[in-house]
Design a protein around this motif. Sequence first.
Motif, PDB file in Angstrom:
ATOM      1  N   TYR A   4      -2.529  12.482   6.972  1.00  0.00           N
ATOM      2  CA  TYR A   4      -1.976  12.818   5.648  1.00  0.00           C
ATOM      3  C   TYR A   4      -1.105  14.062   5.787  1.00  0.00           C
ATOM      4  O   TYR A   4      -1.368  14.919   6.640  1.00  0.00           O
ATOM      5  CB  TYR A   4      -3.092  13.063   4.635  1.00  0.00           C
ATOM      6  CG  TYR A   4      -3.644  11.785   4.053  1.00  0.00           C
ATOM      7  CD1 TYR A   4      -3.345  11.396   2.753  1.00  0.00           C
ATOM      8  CD2 TYR A   4      -4.421  10.941   4.831  1.00  0.00           C
ATOM      9  CE1 TYR A   4      -3.828  10.219   2.232  1.00  0.00           C
ATOM     10  CE2 TYR A   4      -4.914   9.742   4.325  1.00  0.00           C
ATOM     11  CZ  TYR A   4      -4.612   9.390   3.013  1.00  0.00           C
ATOM     12  OH  TYR A   4      -5.089   8.214   2.509  1.00  0.00           O
ATOM     13  N   SER A  54      -2.122  -0.386  -0.545  1.00  0.00           N
ATOM     14  CA  SER A  54      -2.895   0.832  -0.353  1.00  0.00           C
ATOM     15  C   SER A  54      -3.740   1.198  -1.566  1.00  0.00           C
ATOM     16  O   SER A  54      -4.622   2.031  -1.472  1.00  0.00           O
ATOM     17  CB  SER A  54      -1.954   1.988  -0.016  1.00  0.00           C
ATOM     18  OG  SER A  54      -1.157   2.293  -1.136  1.00  0.00           O
ATOM     19  N   LEU A  55      -3.496   0.607  -2.718  1.00  0.00           N
ATOM     20  CA  LEU A  55      -4.261   1.000  -3.899  1.00  0.00           C
ATOM     21  C   LEU A  55      -5.465   0.085  -4.143  1.00  0.00           C
ATOM     22  O   LEU A  55      -6.115   0.179  -5.162  1.00  0.00           O
ATOM     23  CB  LEU A  55      -3.347   1.043  -5.134  1.00  0.00           C
ATOM     24  CG  LEU A  55      -2.145   2.003  -5.043  1.00  0.00           C
ATOM     25  CD1 LEU A  55      -1.353   2.001  -6.337  1.00  0.00           C
ATOM     26  CD2 LEU A  55      -2.556   3.424  -4.705  1.00  0.00           C
ATOM     27  N   GLU A  89      -9.164  -1.511  -4.095  1.00  0.00           N
ATOM     28  CA  GLU A  89     -10.444  -0.830  -4.232  1.00  0.00           C
ATOM     29  C   GLU A  89     -11.627  -1.650  -3.747  1.00  0.00           C
ATOM     30  O   GLU A  89     -12.705  -1.125  -3.565  1.00  0.00           O
ATOM     31  CB  GLU A  89     -10.675  -0.461  -5.704  1.00  0.00           C
ATOM     32  CG  GLU A  89      -9.823   0.698  -6.160  1.00  0.00           C
ATOM     33  CD  GLU A  89      -9.566   0.658  -7.658  1.00  0.00           C
ATOM     34  OE1 GLU A  89     -10.440   0.206  -8.396  1.00  0.00           O
ATOM     35  OE2 GLU A  89      -8.473   1.080  -8.067  1.00  0.00           O
ATOM     36  N   ILE A 111     -16.798   5.493  -7.212  1.00  0.00           N
ATOM     37  CA  ILE A 111     -17.299   6.647  -7.965  1.00  0.00           C
ATOM     38  C   ILE A 111     -16.174   7.655  -8.166  1.00  0.00           C
ATOM     39  O   ILE A 111     -15.962   8.177  -9.249  1.00  0.00           O
ATOM     40  CB  ILE A 111     -18.469   7.343  -7.228  1.00  0.00           C
ATOM     41  CG1 ILE A 111     -19.620   6.381  -6.993  1.00  0.00           C
ATOM     42  CG2 ILE A 111     -18.946   8.558  -8.019  1.00  0.00           C
ATOM     43  CD1 ILE A 111     -20.733   6.984  -6.140  1.00  0.00           C
ATOM     44  N   SER A 112     -15.465   7.939  -7.094  1.00  0.00           N
ATOM     45  CA  SER A 112     -14.380   8.912  -7.161  1.00  0.00           C
ATOM     46  C   SER A 112     -13.288   8.500  -6.189  1.00  0.00           C
ATOM     47  O   SER A 112     -13.548   8.255  -5.017  1.00  0.00           O
ATOM     48  CB  SER A 112     -14.907  10.308  -6.797  1.00  0.00           C
ATOM     49  OG  SER A 112     -13.824  11.226  -6.752  1.00  0.00           O
ATOM     50  N   ARG A 113     -12.074   8.394  -6.719  1.00  0.00           N
ATOM     51  CA  ARG A 113     -10.972   7.912  -5.894  1.00  0.00           C
ATOM     52  C   ARG A 113     -10.570   8.942  -4.840  1.00  0.00           C
ATOM     53  O   ARG A 113      -9.945   8.636  -3.859  1.00  0.00           O
ATOM     54  CB  ARG A 113      -9.782   7.575  -6.792  1.00  0.00           C
ATOM     55  CG  ARG A 113      -8.666   6.914  -6.052  1.00  0.00           C
ATOM     56  CD  ARG A 113      -7.776   6.165  -6.995  1.00  0.00           C
ATOM     57  NE  ARG A 113      -8.521   5.158  -7.699  1.00  0.00           N
ATOM     58  CZ  ARG A 113      -8.207   4.732  -8.914  1.00  0.00           C
ATOM     59  NH1 ARG A 113      -7.171   5.240  -9.550  1.00  0.00           N
ATOM     60  NH2 ARG A 113      -8.922   3.809  -9.492  1.00  0.00           N
ATOM     61  N   PHE A 114     -10.908  10.182  -5.085  1.00  0.00           N
ATOM     62  CA  PHE A 114     -10.619  11.223  -4.106  1.00  0.00           C
ATOM     63  C   PHE A 114     -11.961  11.722  -3.576  1.00  0.00           C
ATOM     64  O   PHE A 114     -12.907  11.879  -4.359  1.00  0.00           O
ATOM     65  CB  PHE A 114      -9.837  12.366  -4.747  1.00  0.00           C
ATOM     66  CG  PHE A 114      -8.442  11.966  -5.163  1.00  0.00           C
ATOM     67  CD1 PHE A 114      -7.362  12.205  -4.336  1.00  0.00           C
ATOM     68  CD2 PHE A 114      -8.220  11.338  -6.376  1.00  0.00           C
ATOM     69  CE1 PHE A 114      -6.082  11.835  -4.718  1.00  0.00           C
ATOM     70  CE2 PHE A 114      -6.939  10.959  -6.769  1.00  0.00           C
ATOM     71  CZ  PHE A 114      -5.870  11.212  -5.933  1.00  0.00           C
ATOM     72  N   GLY A 115     -12.041  11.944  -2.278  1.00  0.00           N
ATOM     73  CA  GLY A 115     -13.329  12.301  -1.703  1.00  0.00           C
ATOM     74  C   GLY A 115     -13.298  13.611  -0.949  1.00  0.00           C
ATOM     75  O   GLY A 115     -12.510  14.506  -1.254  1.00  0.00           O
ATOM     76  N   SER A 116     -14.170  13.690   0.067  1.00  0.00           N
ATOM     77  CA  SER A 116     -14.360  14.956   0.775  1.00  0.00           C
ATOM     78  C   SER A 116     -13.183  15.300   1.683  1.00  0.00           C
ATOM     79  O   SER A 116     -13.018  16.441   2.076  1.00  0.00           O
ATOM     80  CB  SER A 116     -15.644  14.887   1.601  1.00  0.00           C
ATOM     81  OG  SER A 116     -15.613  13.743   2.433  1.00  0.00           O
ATOM     82  N   THR A 117     -12.382  14.317   2.049  1.00  0.00           N
ATOM     83  CA  THR A 117     -11.161  14.563   2.818  1.00  0.00           C
ATOM     84  C   THR A 117     -10.061  13.681   2.224  1.00  0.00           C
ATOM     85  O   THR A 117     -10.365  12.719   1.504  1.00  0.00           O
ATOM     86  CB  THR A 117     -11.332  14.195   4.313  1.00  0.00           C
ATOM     87  OG1 THR A 117     -11.576  12.786   4.410  1.00  0.00           O
ATOM     88  CG2 THR A 117     -12.488  14.942   4.957  1.00  0.00           C
ATOM     89  N   PRO A 118      -8.792  13.981   2.525  1.00  0.00           N
ATOM     90  CA  PRO A 118      -7.712  13.189   1.925  1.00  0.00           C
ATOM     91  C   PRO A 118      -7.823  11.701   2.239  1.00  0.00           C
ATOM     92  O   PRO A 118      -7.357  10.863   1.457  1.00  0.00           O
ATOM     93  CB  PRO A 118      -6.446  13.775   2.565  1.00  0.00           C
ATOM     94  CG  PRO A 118      -6.815  15.136   3.019  1.00  0.00           C
ATOM     95  CD  PRO A 118      -8.281  15.090   3.350  1.00  0.00           C
ATOM     96  N   ARG A 168     -15.425   5.565   1.613  1.00  0.00           N
ATOM     97  CA  ARG A 168     -14.519   4.491   2.030  1.00  0.00           C
ATOM     98  C   ARG A 168     -13.273   5.139   2.613  1.00  0.00           C
ATOM     99  O   ARG A 168     -12.686   6.025   1.991  1.00  0.00           O
ATOM    100  CB  ARG A 168     -14.115   3.622   0.841  1.00  0.00           C
ATOM    101  CG  ARG A 168     -13.054   2.570   1.203  1.00  0.00           C
ATOM    102  CD  ARG A 168     -12.765   1.653   0.039  1.00  0.00           C
ATOM    103  NE  ARG A 168     -12.117   2.347  -1.075  1.00  0.00           N
ATOM    104  CZ  ARG A 168     -10.797   2.457  -1.230  1.00  0.00           C
ATOM    105  NH1 ARG A 168      -9.987   1.932  -0.355  1.00  0.00           N
ATOM    106  NH2 ARG A 168     -10.302   3.115  -2.262  1.00  0.00           N
ATOM    107  N   LYS A 184      -9.687   5.191   2.940  1.00  0.00           N
ATOM    108  CA  LYS A 184      -8.662   4.551   2.108  1.00  0.00           C
ATOM    109  C   LYS A 184      -7.666   3.775   2.956  1.00  0.00           C
ATOM    110  O   LYS A 184      -7.275   4.240   4.032  1.00  0.00           O
ATOM    111  CB  LYS A 184      -7.863   5.606   1.345  1.00  0.00           C
ATOM    112  CG  LYS A 184      -8.635   6.380   0.307  1.00  0.00           C
ATOM    113  CD  LYS A 184      -7.699   7.428  -0.288  1.00  0.00           C
ATOM    114  CE  LYS A 184      -8.447   8.466  -1.092  1.00  0.00           C
ATOM    115  NZ  LYS A 184      -7.587   9.601  -1.450  1.00  0.00           N
ATOM    116  N   HIS A 210      -4.123   2.957   3.897  1.00  0.00           N
ATOM    117  CA  HIS A 210      -3.000   3.880   3.756  1.00  0.00           C
ATOM    118  C   HIS A 210      -1.849   3.463   4.657  1.00  0.00           C
ATOM    119  O   HIS A 210      -2.046   3.240   5.823  1.00  0.00           O
ATOM    120  CB  HIS A 210      -3.477   5.284   4.120  1.00  0.00           C
ATOM    121  CG  HIS A 210      -2.472   6.351   3.793  1.00  0.00           C
ATOM    122  ND1 HIS A 210      -2.261   6.804   2.516  1.00  0.00           N
ATOM    123  CD2 HIS A 210      -1.628   7.045   4.569  1.00  0.00           C
ATOM    124  CE1 HIS A 210      -1.330   7.756   2.534  1.00  0.00           C
ATOM    125  NE2 HIS A 210      -0.920   7.906   3.751  1.00  0.00           N
TER     126      HIS A 210
END
Lengths: 243, 156
Positions: B47, B111-112, B114, B129-136, B152, B154, B156
């Motif tokens: 990223y 890429s979008l 789910e 639960i959340s589309r953004f997580g602990s890393t990009p 998950r 993503k 990309h």
Amino acid sequence: MTDGLTEYALRLGDDSLILGQRLGEWCGHAPMLEVDLSLTNVALDLVGQATLFLGIAGDADKLAFHRDVLDFKNCLLVEQPNGDFAQTIARQFLFSNWQELLFRELTQSRNATLAAIAGKAVKEVAYHARLANEWMVRLGDGTAESRARIVNGLDWMWRFGDELFDVDDVVEPLIASGVAVDVRKLRGEWDQRIARTLSEATLEMPKPRRAAKGGRIGHHSEHLGHLLSEMQFLQRAYPGATW
Amino acid sequence: MSVPALKDEVLAVLAGVPDPEVPCISVVELGIVREVRADAVVITPTYTGCPATQAIEQGIRAALDGHGFRNLKIETALAPPWTTDWISDEGREKLRAYGIAPPPQGAAKNSLREDVACPRCGSARTEEISRFGSTPCKALHRCLDCREPFDRFKCH
């Protein structure tokens, strides 16, 4: 006076840098953990973009931390204060939908570095736009409170939209040589995107406002200086400090 | 040393360099080592703003130096942009075993998306639960059958 490409890179980089810094202000303050993660992740992407764009113009760190407010070339939209969460989302909605279209076109730039950065970033910005669009719908078609807030937030941000589509004599030659994107041609598609999401959010188009402009030539609102005083504090207090 | 032999040896060294944020897979399996030349190793960031980028470069530098490849430079290329389609099949399996749902091969174009299977029990009944997580590179999901939350990777 810097050359055209340098100036263009500063504009692109400063948009990303300043909005990244703004979103970073939410870290630890967002209404819920998922939103905290989202906004700071978007901030991270934007700061990454800024590093690459400013790298075309010179030393990215020096440009970020050693310039004063009049030398920043970001649009006025991105320096607007976060306000409440709805105002932040309204700003992101206008910006990310624009930036996604801009980067899609910039991948065709005849400047290989600009094209490479855009090719990389456009995939990330698609995520940002979707986040903002979904929150527009959630807030607009939500409670009376969330609706009132997003109406207010959008009403404030709306006046800064026109500047995104301005072309001046710095960019005109770059468009002619295939380096820069002619943002004027993106207006129709952006308008459609905005209208589509607003309709889904059961929101009206905001009333036309006198457009606020000037960021591209360094004429900023008072807010940017305050943002810089925080962002640049360490390098100003301890010049040359490294991690 | 001939160039192909050098390449093999360097790749073997880099296969021992873990990704700093997802240490179950190597930088080679992650697909960020793009080319090994006689004079340089070419890498690409995942990223744009990934904070691990610097740590990855340091890890690669240390491994090269430690195996006598001090003369090899490390170059960064942005184009073509990294995609999860470059993660090796072996890398995908390691991600799954580690508890991270890997991106399906060839899914980067979409890429979008789910939909994702639980890396623990394999159930397709999962939710975001959340589309953004602990890393990009990650999003947070939950399995509706075994109830485990999981990361998950993503597409990309």
